[in-house]
Design an enzyme around this catalytic site. Structure first.
Site, mmCIF file in Angstrom:
data_model
loop_
_atom_site.group_PDB
_atom_site.id
_atom_site.type_symbol
_atom_site.label_atom_id
_atom_site.label_comp_id
_atom_site.label_asym_id
_atom_site.label_seq_id
_atom_site.Cartn_x
_atom_site.Cartn_y
_atom_site.Cartn_z
ATOM 1 N N ASP A 1 -75.207 22.852 0.529
ATOM 2 C CA ASP A 1 -75.336 21.584 1.254
ATOM 3 C C ASP A 1 -76.048 20.538 0.405
ATOM 4 O O ASP A 1 -76.805 19.713 0.915
ATOM 5 C CB ASP A 1 -76.039 21.760 2.596
ATOM 6 N N HIS B 1 -67.194 19.359 9.303
ATOM 7 C CA HIS B 1 -68.567 19.089 8.873
ATOM 8 C C HIS B 1 -69.307 18.306 9.953
ATOM 9 O O HIS B 1 -68.718 17.483 10.638
ATOM 10 C CB HIS B 1 -68.553 18.297 7.570
#
Length: 351
Positions: free
Chosen positions: A302, A176
């Site tokens: 997200d 990430h």
């Protein structure tokens, strides 16, 4: 719908972690951390206030907003920068706390949530133990790595036992984004482009490329790695990466560049999966599906950094047939994260 929408890059952050971040902010020399968390933890603007409150919720608010957008299931992970700006003791404690909280939410809402494990990356034996505990005891489905660890990267030899453990457990590592470290960030910070607009992608693409070119996937051929934002633009570079890497190997210009078993681009078709977090635009999704394969691209929102209900409709309307949409929204995530389809489709409503 004939498929479940599984969102695969959804962030969580306990209040205790944010308290530690606030203690760090006044004295830190980490430009990226100060830029990112200084904004989200101190600004009274609407967006950071929304993100702050939603990050800490693992119940009714998150579920109601999932329902409002038609998201059936979320794969939860500790928000960036995670444990990776903390001292070792605090990093281990926060990883354990986050893993317990996420596991508790999964037990309470098994059809709605699954989760990835956090670890403290500076103490590798402890990190291996915590990953194994989180997967085998808590039922978590992978490892979250919020990119660089104080300027260090997973291709470095000291992280090999952790990657070996992920491969042995058959769980993916989710790479990430994080803000770039100080050695990289200054020109972007001066221009205001160090965060999600550009800097995140530059830093995470660099990390991913280091993993590939260092031979990590030759050493761990069954290692699974997931990366968001459709691969941080690297799929657009496939021809150039393959061509230039071969030239560098032949020239022996860099000590770090050695021959690989596959071309750079081919690891994306063997070891790497992409998610659409923050990248809902049909042309980019269709291109990624073409060059890495439809079984390598899956949906993500997200949340809460990106909570735009319209983006779900945009991806529902991709030029795909029903079976292809089912693979994109549901089946790829089930395969990569080892989700139980019967649990996902169970009678438990999660409310």
């Amino acid at each position: 719908m004939s498929y479940l929408r599984i969102a695969t890059e959804e962030a969580y952050g306990p209040a205790e972690l944010f308290d530690l971040y606030r203690e760090l902010l006044p004295d830190t020399d980490d430009i990226g951390f100060r830029s990112l968390m200084g904004h989200y933890l101190t600004s009274d603007a609407d967006r950071p206030r929304f993100v702050r409150s939603r990050l800490q919720d693992l119940g009714e608010t998150r579920l109601s907003e999932m329902d409002a957008t038609g998201i059936h299931h979320a794969v939860l992970a500790l928000t960036s920068p995670g444990t990776q700006v903390l001292e070792d003791k605090h990093a281990r404690e926060m990883a354990t706390l986050a893993n317990e909280r996420i596991a508790e939410a999964v037990r309470k809402y098994p059809s709605r949530f699954s989760g990835l494990a956090a670890v403290g990356f500076e103490d590798i034996p402890s990190a291996v133990d915590e990953l194994e505990r989180a997967v085998t005891k808590l039922g978590l489905k992978g490892l979250i790595c919020n990119s660089h660890i104080k300027g260090h990267y997973l291709d470095e030899p000291r992280f090999r036992p952790l990657l070996e453990a992920a491969e042995a457990l058959d769980v993916p590592v989710y790479l990430h984004p994080n803000t770039p470290p100080n050695d990289m960030i200054r020109p972007m910070y001066e221009a205001g482009i160090d965060g999600a607009i550009f800097g995140f992608g530059v830093e995470t693409a660099t990390h991913l490329l280091r993993i590939i070119t260092s031979g990590v996937f030759d050493r761990f051929p069954r290692l699974k790695l997931v990366v968001g934002h459709l691969g941080e633009a690297l799929p657009y570079w496939f021809y150039r990466l393959d061509y230039m890497h071969a030239g560098q190997v032949a020239s022996k210009r860099y000590e770090a560049i050695k021959p690989l078993e596959l071309k750079v681009s081919e690891y994306f078709r063997r070891n790497i999966w992409l998610t659409t977090s923050g990248m809902p635009w049909a042309p980019t999704i269709m291109y990624a599906r073409e060059v890495v394969g439809p079984d390598r691209v899956m949906y993500a929102m997200d949340y809460p950094y990106e909570y735009v209900p319209e983006e779900v409709r945009m991806q529902d309307e991709l030029p795909l047939n029903p079976e292809e949409l089912k693979e994109f929204f549901q089946d790829n995530a089930i395969r990569v994260f080892g989700l139980d389809e019967a649990v996902l489709k169970g009678q438990e409503s999660g409310r």
